[in-house]
Design a protein around this motif. Structure first.
Motif, PDB file in Angstrom:
ATOM      1  N   PRO A  11       0.905  -1.274   0.063  1.00  0.00           N
ATOM      2  CA  PRO A  11       0.181  -0.094  -0.060  1.00  0.00           C
ATOM      3  C   PRO A  11       0.865   1.264   0.208  1.00  0.00           C
ATOM      4  O   PRO A  11       2.050   1.246   0.607  1.00  0.00           O
ATOM      5  CB  PRO A  11      -0.769  -0.358   1.241  1.00  0.00           C
ATOM      6  N   GLU A  12       0.161   2.233  -0.622  1.00  0.00           N
ATOM      7  CA  GLU A  12       1.047   3.441  -0.882  1.00  0.00           C
ATOM      8  C   GLU A  12       0.496   4.681  -0.142  1.00  0.00           C
ATOM      9  O   GLU A  12       1.219   5.637   0.192  1.00  0.00           O
ATOM     10  CB  GLU A  12       1.239   3.753  -2.278  1.00  0.00           C
ATOM     11  N   ILE A  13      -0.787   4.769   0.133  1.00  0.00           N
ATOM     12  CA  ILE A  13      -1.416   5.944   0.725  1.00  0.00           C
ATOM     13  C   ILE A  13      -1.683   5.706   2.128  1.00  0.00           C
ATOM     14  O   ILE A  13      -2.614   4.930   2.444  1.00  0.00           O
ATOM     15  CB  ILE A  13      -2.476   6.372  -0.109  1.00  0.00           C
ATOM     16  N   ASN A  16      -5.494   5.674   3.310  1.00  0.00           N
ATOM     17  CA  ASN A  16      -6.197   4.471   3.067  1.00  0.00           C
ATOM     18  C   ASN A  16      -5.955   3.354   3.814  1.00  0.00           C
ATOM     19  O   ASN A  16      -6.797   2.714   4.441  1.00  0.00           O
ATOM     20  CB  ASN A  16      -5.893   4.101   1.653  1.00  0.00           C
ATOM     21  N   THR A  17      -4.795   3.054   4.262  1.00  0.00           N
ATOM     22  CA  THR A  17      -4.353   1.925   5.172  1.00  0.00           C
ATOM     23  C   THR A  17      -5.104   2.293   6.734  1.00  0.00           C
ATOM     24  O   THR A  17      -5.442   1.377   7.184  1.00  0.00           O
ATOM     25  CB  THR A  17      -2.931   1.746   5.355  1.00  0.00           C
ATOM     26  N   LYS A 103      -1.727  -2.306  -4.443  1.00  0.00           N
ATOM     27  CA  LYS A 103      -1.279  -0.721  -4.209  1.00  0.00           C
ATOM     28  C   LYS A 103      -1.994  -0.213  -5.012  1.00  0.00           C
ATOM     29  O   LYS A 103      -2.465  -0.402  -6.369  1.00  0.00           O
ATOM     30  CB  LYS A 103       0.202  -0.743  -4.414  1.00  0.00           C
ATOM     31  N   GLU A 104      -2.127   0.957  -4.606  1.00  0.00           N
ATOM     32  CA  GLU A 104      -2.889   1.962  -5.314  1.00  0.00           C
ATOM     33  C   GLU A 104      -2.767   2.331  -6.752  1.00  0.00           C
ATOM     34  O   GLU A 104      -3.765   2.588  -7.542  1.00  0.00           O
ATOM     35  CB  GLU A 104      -3.287   3.487  -4.501  1.00  0.00           C
ATOM     36  N   SER A 105      -1.447   2.685  -7.126  1.00  0.00           N
ATOM     37  CA  SER A 105      -0.874   2.855  -8.341  1.00  0.00           C
ATOM     38  C   SER A 105      -1.031   2.033  -9.181  1.00  0.00           C
ATOM     39  O   SER A 105      -0.799   2.205 -10.636  1.00  0.00           O
ATOM     40  CB  SER A 105       0.469   3.539  -8.236  1.00  0.00           C
ATOM     41  N   SER A 131     -10.263   2.733 -11.499  1.00  0.00           N
ATOM     42  CA  SER A 131     -10.266   1.748 -10.199  1.00  0.00           C
ATOM     43  C   SER A 131     -11.262   2.446  -9.130  1.00  0.00           C
ATOM     44  O   SER A 131     -11.324   3.823  -9.208  1.00  0.00           O
ATOM     45  CB  SER A 131      -8.969   1.244  -9.764  1.00  0.00           C
ATOM     46  N   ASN A 133     -11.531   3.754  -5.025  1.00  0.00           N
ATOM     47  CA  ASN A 133     -10.739   4.071  -4.000  1.00  0.00           C
ATOM     48  C   ASN A 133     -10.287   2.745  -3.256  1.00  0.00           C
ATOM     49  O   ASN A 133     -11.102   1.836  -2.941  1.00  0.00           O
ATOM     50  CB  ASN A 133     -11.168   4.852  -3.028  1.00  0.00           C
ATOM     51  N   LEU A 134      -8.933   2.364  -2.756  1.00  0.00           N
ATOM     52  CA  LEU A 134      -8.793   1.316  -1.918  1.00  0.00           C
ATOM     53  C   LEU A 134      -9.367   0.984  -0.820  1.00  0.00           C
ATOM     54  O   LEU A 134     -10.130  -0.076  -0.511  1.00  0.00           O
ATOM     55  CB  LEU A 134      -7.286   1.329  -1.697  1.00  0.00           C
ATOM     56  N   SER A 137     -12.968  -0.242  -1.482  1.00  0.00           N
ATOM     57  CA  SER A 137     -12.786  -1.418  -2.292  1.00  0.00           C
ATOM     58  C   SER A 137     -12.979  -2.470  -1.067  1.00  0.00           C
ATOM     59  O   SER A 137     -13.603  -3.702  -1.293  1.00  0.00           O
ATOM     60  CB  SER A 137     -11.899  -1.749  -3.321  1.00  0.00           C
TER      61      SER A 137
END
Length: 166
Positions: A11-13, A16-17, A103-105, A131, A133-134, A137
């Protein structure tokens, strides 16, 4: 008792996490984080999104995807991806299954998806959208898995504070 698992692949953001962590605490779900992460777990944005729930989170970190596989042999892992052949409502989720999100990207790498195509699932959406948003989803798929497991161990009825339902 159902004990579902959310797996975030690189995960990148942080927000979100953090939001996903809060959802995991609210549902009694374990969170698995596959590194590298695009942030530090002590970042303010994770704490803000996860609020004061983060300390109650059942979370495990893995140095990479192979470490995840080695430490969870035989786990049934559903791979959420826009490239999947199956809709997320078309499968039966086991009470201890794993729901993996990329991952988001870039999502989950295609090499991993190819090895797991029988458990690759998707959330339907318009073809013009790349897509969702993580965190959204994760919530959509997780709550379907919880519904299929009859919301085991969850509070199913709410109560008013000052009044009684009639």
């Amino acid at each position: 008792m159902a004990k579902l698992n959310i797996v975030l692949f690189e995960p990148e953001i942080p927000s979100n996490t953090g939001n996903i962590g809060r959802t995991c605490v609210a549902t009694g779900t374990r969170l698995h984080l596959i590194e590298p992460l695009g942030f530090r777990l002590n970042e303010k944005s994770i704490r803000r999104a996860g609020m004061d729930y983060w300390e109650h989170l059942d979370v495990t970190r893995y140095v990479n995807y192979q470490d995840f596989c080695d430490r969870n042999p035989g786990a049934k892992v559903y791979m959420a991806t826009t490239k999947a052949p199956y809709v997320y409502t078309e499968v039966q989720y086991e009470p201890d299954c794993y729901l993996m999100f990329g991952k988001e990207s870039g999502g989950i790498p295609e090499e991993i998806l190819l090895d797991n195509q029988e458990t690759a699932i998707r959330i339907p959406m318009l073809p013009t959208i790349r897509s969702l948003n993580l965190a959204n989803s994760v919530s959509i798929v997780l709550y379907e898995a919880l519904r299929q497991n009859h919301f085991d161990h969850m509070q199913l009825e709410g109560h008013l504070t000052r009044f009684d339902w009639k």
